[in-house]
Design an enzyme around this catalytic site. Structure first.
Site, mmCIF file in Angstrom:
data_model
loop_
_atom_site.group_PDB
_atom_site.id
_atom_site.type_symbol
_atom_site.label_atom_id
_atom_site.label_comp_id
_atom_site.label_asym_id
_atom_site.label_seq_id
_atom_site.Cartn_x
_atom_site.Cartn_y
_atom_site.Cartn_z
ATOM 1 N N LYS A 112 0.818 -1.214 0.000
ATOM 2 C CA LYS A 112 0.000 0.000 0.000
ATOM 3 C C LYS A 112 0.852 1.265 0.000
ATOM 4 O O LYS A 112 0.396 2.323 -0.407
ATOM 5 C CB LYS A 112 -0.964 -0.016 1.172
ATOM 6 C CG LYS A 112 -2.030 -1.093 1.007
ATOM 7 C CD LYS A 112 -3.108 -1.060 2.069
ATOM 8 C CE LYS A 112 -4.231 -2.027 1.744
ATOM 9 N NZ LYS A 112 -3.821 -3.449 1.861
HETATM 10 C C1 LIG Z 1 -4.465 -4.516 1.197
HETATM 11 C C2 LIG Z 1 -3.717 -5.785 1.106
HETATM 12 C C3 LIG Z 1 -4.059 -6.803 0.187
HETATM 13 C C4 LIG Z 1 -5.273 -6.713 -0.721
HETATM 14 O O1 LIG Z 1 -5.168 -5.713 -1.692
HETATM 15 P P1 LIG Z 1 -6.453 -5.252 -2.521
HETATM 16 O O2 LIG Z 1 -5.979 -4.134 -3.382
HETATM 17 O O3 LIG Z 1 -7.470 -4.807 -1.508
HETATM 18 O O4 LIG Z 1 -6.921 -6.418 -3.300
HETATM 19 C C5 LIG Z 1 -3.264 -7.924 0.126
HETATM 20 N N1 LIG Z 1 -2.188 -8.080 0.941
HETATM 21 C C6 LIG Z 1 -1.832 -7.139 1.845
HETATM 22 C C7 LIG Z 1 -0.660 -7.378 2.718
HETATM 23 C C8 LIG Z 1 -2.570 -5.953 1.952
HETATM 24 O O5 LIG Z 1 -2.200 -5.026 2.856
#
Ligand SMILES: *Cc1c(COP(=O)(O)O)cnc(C)c1O
Length: 466
Positions: A112
């Site tokens: 993220k």
């Molecule tokens: C947010 C997140 C996901 C999922 O991502 P999306 O874009 O919501 O599909 C997967 N793995 C981790 C570690 C995350 O923080």
């Protein structure tokens, strides 16, 4: 570039407004009116570019005249200089033609950061230009909160208030939020659960009168277009590193809200040769159930070892449904209104088209742990539980061993020590050097009662110019 709503009724917006807007006024999500398309020759000419140079080429068409090119370049340089690896998103080989793309070298050790580190800078730039201020309010059960806080720590025109359930997030996750210092950063521990936090955020967005009209709320949740945009870049980067675009690629993506994998779908539509996209979910498998049986149906939330993928519905899936319906906003509106009441299906030929675009698998906790253990025993490489789900799904869904299979590594294993322990390994994942002192850093947060009026009064009192 103009952006339109997936439900067809909200006004079209430019990039700046899309950045500051969460949901469209008709309840839909914003998508670009048209996508840029790059020729193979053009993509080939990007070989050897740094991550931030590549990011500029991929994203500039979406931003176009909202930010002058030189300013945007500088913003990207600063954003990705903050990652703890020269390559920003390095590849690690697991097996013959099988790879993990490590997207966890940013400040909070999860993918993220790629989007939120940029989003904070974009917001501040646009707010400065408009002489405006916003209050970002969000609820978190862990990952998103820390990435959002890190992304906004240097913003002059943003105050951020993140609500987390008191004593119900892991210590690493809490410390990643509460040890970030800055006058504009406010952590609130609510004496309730995550749903209580989320409800307070929702109510506050619905009625912002507690702010007295002096500022406005903004959201940085995963439906924000700029987050998707930033995630398109690393598909190009991984492909170029492995012989693309003269070679096709397969990607397996640990999926919750369908943001990260939707970015991969866009990369493909923009001209990158991608022959396979795998949706990897945990037991919260609404997407896998839809892909297997054309039924979109909400089930009860299950708590798993991969909490960042614990969702009941995938909000960004609406963006794909929009394309599957020939960009007919009225059809999407009707479908999703029905979906809120019970299970829905789409026309068979549309569903078959979706099956051509994506494969899917749902992976339970035991298989997640088995995968972590197996990869460690064979390669001495530790996967976090989310990435392990991606690796397992990559193996079950793989169509062609000659095509490089890249699993997106979405988090650092040190963020999820419980899953590592549960997999029976005695090795303890270490925090990387730049975070080794996390447990000694000073924490700052305020504990408040489970009461929306009290939380709103706190925000009204503590934002910068209150
Ligand atoms: C947010 C997140 C996901 C999922 O991502 P999306 O874009 O919501 O599909 C997967 N793995 C981790 C570690 C995350 O923080």
């Amino acid at each position: 570039m103009r952006y339109i709503s997936t439900r067809g009724e909200a006004p079209a917006l430019g990039f700046e407004d899309v950045l500051l807007t969460g949901l469209a006024s008709d309840g839909g999500l914003y998508v670009p009116e048209s996508l840029p398309h790059f020729s193979l020759e053009e993509i080939r000419s990007w070989r050897g570019l740094s991550y931030s140079e590549l990011a500029f080429n991929v994203m500039h068409p979406f931003v176009d005249d909202a930010i002058p090119a030189d300013d945007f370049r500088q913003m990207l340089d600063e954003t990705y200089a903050g990652f703890a690896h020269q390559a920003v998103a390095p590849l690690v080989q697991l097996d013959t033609n099988e790879w993990v793309l490590e997207l966890f070298r940013g400040p909070t050790l999860a993918f993220k950061d790629f989007a939120l580190q940029l989003l904070g800078r974009l917001l501040d730039y646009v707010l400065e230009k408009r002489n405006q201020h916003v209050v970002i309010m969000g609820a978190t059960s862990g990952d998103t909160g820390s990435a959002a806080i890190e992304g906004c720590r240097r913003c002059e025109h943003v105050d951020i208030f993140i609500l987390h359930p008191y004593q119900r997030v892991s210590e690493v996750q809490r410390r990643q939020m509460t040890t970030v210092q800055g006058d504009n950063i406010h952590n609130i521990a609510v004496k309730g659960n995550f749903d209580d936090c989320q409800r307070m955020v929702k109510e506050s967005f619905g009625d912002q009168s507690f702010l007295g009209g002096k500022t406005q709320l903004a959201a940085v949740n995963s439906i924000n277009w700029a987050r998707i945009m930033a995630q398109i870049v690393y598909y190009f980067q991984a492909s170029l590193a492995l012989g693309g675009p003269d070679r096709s690629m397969a990607f397996s993506v640990p999926t919750g809200n369908f943001g990260d994998i939707f970015a991969g779908y866009l990369a493909k539509k923009m001209g990158l040769p991608i022959s396979q996209l795998v949706i990897a979910t945990n037991r919260n498998d609404i997407l896998h159930r839809f892909m297997s049986g054309n039924k979109y149906e909400q089930h009860k939330l299950e708590h798993t070892l991969s909490p960042s993928m614990d969702i009941m519905v995938s909000s960004n899936f609406e963006r794909l449904l929009f394309d599957l319906h020939g960009r007919d906003g009225a059809a999407v509106k009707e479908l999703l209104e029905n979906a809120a009441r019970g299970p829905v299906s789409i026309e068979d030929y549309r569903w078959r088209h979706a099956r051509k675009l994506f494969d899917s698998d749902a992976v339970d906790d035991k298989t997640t742990c088995d995968t972590i253990r197996e990869i460690y025993e064979r390669n001495e490489y530790l996967l976090d539980p989310h990435t392990a789900i991606g690796v397992h799904a990559a193996r079950t869904c793989r169509r062609d061993p000659a095509v490089p299979m890249v699993t997106l590594g979405t988090a650092h294993p040190a963020k999820f020590p419980d899953a590592i322990a549960e997999s029976g390994l005695s090795v303890k994942p270490e925090l990387p050097a730049h975070m080794a002192d996390l447990f000694e850093r000073e924490e700052r947060y305020t504990v408040l009662d489970n009461d929306v009026a009290g939380v709103q009064a706190f925000i009204a009192k503590h934002w910068k110019n209150a």
